[in-house]
Design a protein around this motif. Structure first.
Motif, PDB file in Angstrom:
ATOM      1  N   GLU A 186       1.300  13.109   3.972  1.00 46.72           N
ATOM      2  CA  GLU A 186       2.248  12.037   4.292  1.00 46.72           C
ATOM      3  C   GLU A 186       3.540  12.149   3.488  1.00 46.72           C
ATOM      4  OE1 GLU A 186       1.114   7.939   3.892  1.00 46.72           O
ATOM      5  OE2 GLU A 186       1.201   7.968   1.727  1.00 46.72           O
ATOM      6  N   GLN A 201       5.895   7.365   5.675  1.00 49.66           N
ATOM      7  CA  GLN A 201       4.850   6.476   6.216  1.00 49.66           C
ATOM      8  C   GLN A 201       4.657   5.276   5.283  1.00 49.66           C
ATOM      9  OE1 GLN A 201       3.865  10.082   6.196  1.00 49.66           O
ATOM     10  NE2 GLN A 201       5.017   9.932   8.092  1.00 49.66           N
ATOM     11  N   HIS A 202       4.778   5.515   3.969  1.00 50.70           N
ATOM     12  CA  HIS A 202       4.627   4.441   2.986  1.00 50.70           C
ATOM     13  C   HIS A 202       5.778   4.484   1.996  1.00 50.70           C
ATOM     14  CE1 HIS A 202       0.436   4.562   4.442  1.00 50.70           C
ATOM     15  NE2 HIS A 202       0.459   3.266   4.166  1.00 50.70           N
ATOM     16  N   CYS A 220       5.988   9.887   1.260  1.00 51.57           N
ATOM     17  CA  CYS A 220       6.001   8.628   0.509  1.00 51.57           C
ATOM     18  C   CYS A 220       7.395   8.473  -0.093  1.00 51.57           C
ATOM     19  CB  CYS A 220       4.938   8.717  -0.587  1.00 51.57           C
ATOM     20  SG  CYS A 220       5.035   7.410  -1.815  1.00 51.57           S
ATOM     21  N   HIS A 228       7.280   2.621  -1.930  1.00 52.96           N
ATOM     22  CA  HIS A 228       7.084   1.758  -3.097  1.00 52.96           C
ATOM     23  C   HIS A 228       8.454   1.458  -3.687  1.00 52.96           C
ATOM     24  CE1 HIS A 228       2.864   2.795  -2.815  1.00 52.96           C
ATOM     25  NE2 HIS A 228       3.254   4.051  -2.683  1.00 52.96           N
ATOM     26  N   GLN A 247       6.707  -2.176   6.947  1.00 54.54           N
ATOM     27  CA  GLN A 247       6.631  -3.415   6.145  1.00 54.54           C
ATOM     28  C   GLN A 247       7.785  -3.491   5.149  1.00 54.54           C
ATOM     29  OE1 GLN A 247       2.727  -2.697   4.559  1.00 54.54           O
ATOM     30  NE2 GLN A 247       1.724  -4.094   5.987  1.00 54.54           N
ATOM     31  N   SER A 271       4.935  -2.596  -2.400  1.00 61.39           N
ATOM     32  CA  SER A 271       4.376  -1.399  -1.762  1.00 61.39           C
ATOM     33  C   SER A 271       4.013  -1.759  -0.337  1.00 61.39           C
ATOM     34  CB  SER A 271       3.079  -0.959  -2.458  1.00 61.39           C
ATOM     35  OG  SER A 271       3.348  -0.516  -3.752  1.00 61.39           O
ATOM     36  N   GLY A 272       4.117  -0.794   0.550  1.00 62.27           N
ATOM     37  CA  GLY A 272       3.680  -1.061   1.924  1.00 62.27           C
ATOM     38  C   GLY A 272       3.970   0.102   2.833  1.00 62.27           C
ATOM     39  N   THR A 273       3.695  -0.112   4.107  1.00 60.96           N
ATOM     40  CA  THR A 273       4.086   0.904   5.083  1.00 60.96           C
ATOM     41  C   THR A 273       5.609   0.869   5.176  1.00 60.96           C
ATOM     42  OG1 THR A 273       4.070  -0.635   6.921  1.00 60.96           O
ATOM     43  CG2 THR A 273       1.979   0.488   6.422  1.00 60.96           C
ATOM     44  N   ALA A 274       6.163   1.948   5.707  1.00 65.70           N
ATOM     45  CA  ALA A 274       7.627   1.993   5.840  1.00 65.70           C
ATOM     46  C   ALA A 274       8.110   0.798   6.664  1.00 65.70           C
ATOM     47  CB  ALA A 274       8.043   3.312   6.478  1.00 65.70           C
TER      48      ALA A 274
END
Ligand code: ATP
Length: 244
Positions: free
Chosen positions: A36, A210-211, A38, A213, A228, A223-226
């Motif tokens: 992924e 995908q995520h 990040c 922080h 969110q 923190s979250g998914t992109a």
């Protein structure tokens, strides 16, 4: 060296790091899945660069960082690199007097197999055709965007499993930055390289991640998914340049 336990590719637990007496990171916890992208966002001085340095063994750190089952805190940078971690620092770190080709070969310094090095050079030129055009030119004569491409290309010569990108957009025009992120996306998709990207340009980072922080004064505050993170009102105000 997969653990096959379903453990995330990278797990960071209670990571502290700093410079001498200056503590910068205060207990970070996050994980990155295999393959992924990040994104690490946050204001100047939050500790984003220090986080990447801690992950590749360049600053003193404590806590636990597991990379595909191996503990990497406390290892020397060469040892972390041998595990497949490639760091592209802010400011790029290319060797200006050397040619494009020699810069790329520096990235393959540990590889003795000449056929493999040729294949890897060809792969880098597939991602960055402009580097092929300039293969015999000195790196110092390249544009900022081309130098950033060279720095990423050099990292790819290691066939990294984890690519750490520090502010790839620094000093580049929006168009060049967009092109660069598109290529990073392609590398991630085609090579399945896991990527951690530190970036001030949250729009672009969140488009390929995908995520994400958000780091503030050495702590993860969100923190979250992109999706969110993009939808978070505070992030929108602080990093995306608009109000939701
Ligand atoms: P920027 O976007 O400005 O690079 P950053 O989020 O990457 O910010 P860091 O560069 O990690 O932040 O810096 C975090 C803190 O660590 C800052 O207070 C900075 O002054 C300090 N720092 C960074 N590098 C060093 C160093 N080599 N020696 C001492 N302190 C440092």
């Amino acid at each position: 060296m997969s653990t096959g336990t379903g453990e995330p590719f990278l797990t960071v637990t209670d990571l502290h790091a700093g410079y001498g007496g200056a503590r910068v990171l205060h207990g970070l916890n996050f994980a990155v899945a295999r393959g992924e992208v990040c994104a690490i966002l946050g204001p100047n001085g939050a500790g984003k660069t220090t986080l990447l340095r801690a992950l590749c063994g360049m600053v003193a750190a404590r806590g636990v960082v597991r990379l595909d089952g191996a503990d990497i805190v406390g290892r020397a940078p060469e040892s972390v690199a041998r595990l497949g971690v490639a760091h592209v620092p802010e400011g790029r770190g290319t060797f200006m007097p050397l040619t494009v080709e020699d810069n790329l070969r520096v990235g393959a310094y540990s590889v003795r197999d000449r056929v493999r090095v040729q294949a890897d050079l060809a792969r880098v030129f597939d991602f960055f055709p402009v580097l092929k055009e300039k293969v015999h030119q000195q790196a110092g004569g390249l544009s900022g965007g081309q130098q950033q491409m060279l720095a990423i290309g050099r990292a790819l010569m290691m066939r990294p499993r984890l690519l750490l990108l520090d502010e790839p957009s620094l000093g580049l025009s929006p168009l060049v930055t967009q092109e660069l992120f598109q290529i990073v996306h392609t590398i991630n998709q085609e090579e399945h390289t896991t990527v951690i990207v530190v970036e001030q340009n949250a729009h672009l980072a969140l488009a390929i991640a995908q995520h994400a922080h958000v780091l503030e004064t050495g702590r993860i505050v969100l923190s979250g998914t992109a999706a969110q993170i993009k939808a978070d009102e505070q992030v929108a105000k602080s990093y995306l340049g608009y109000r939701v």
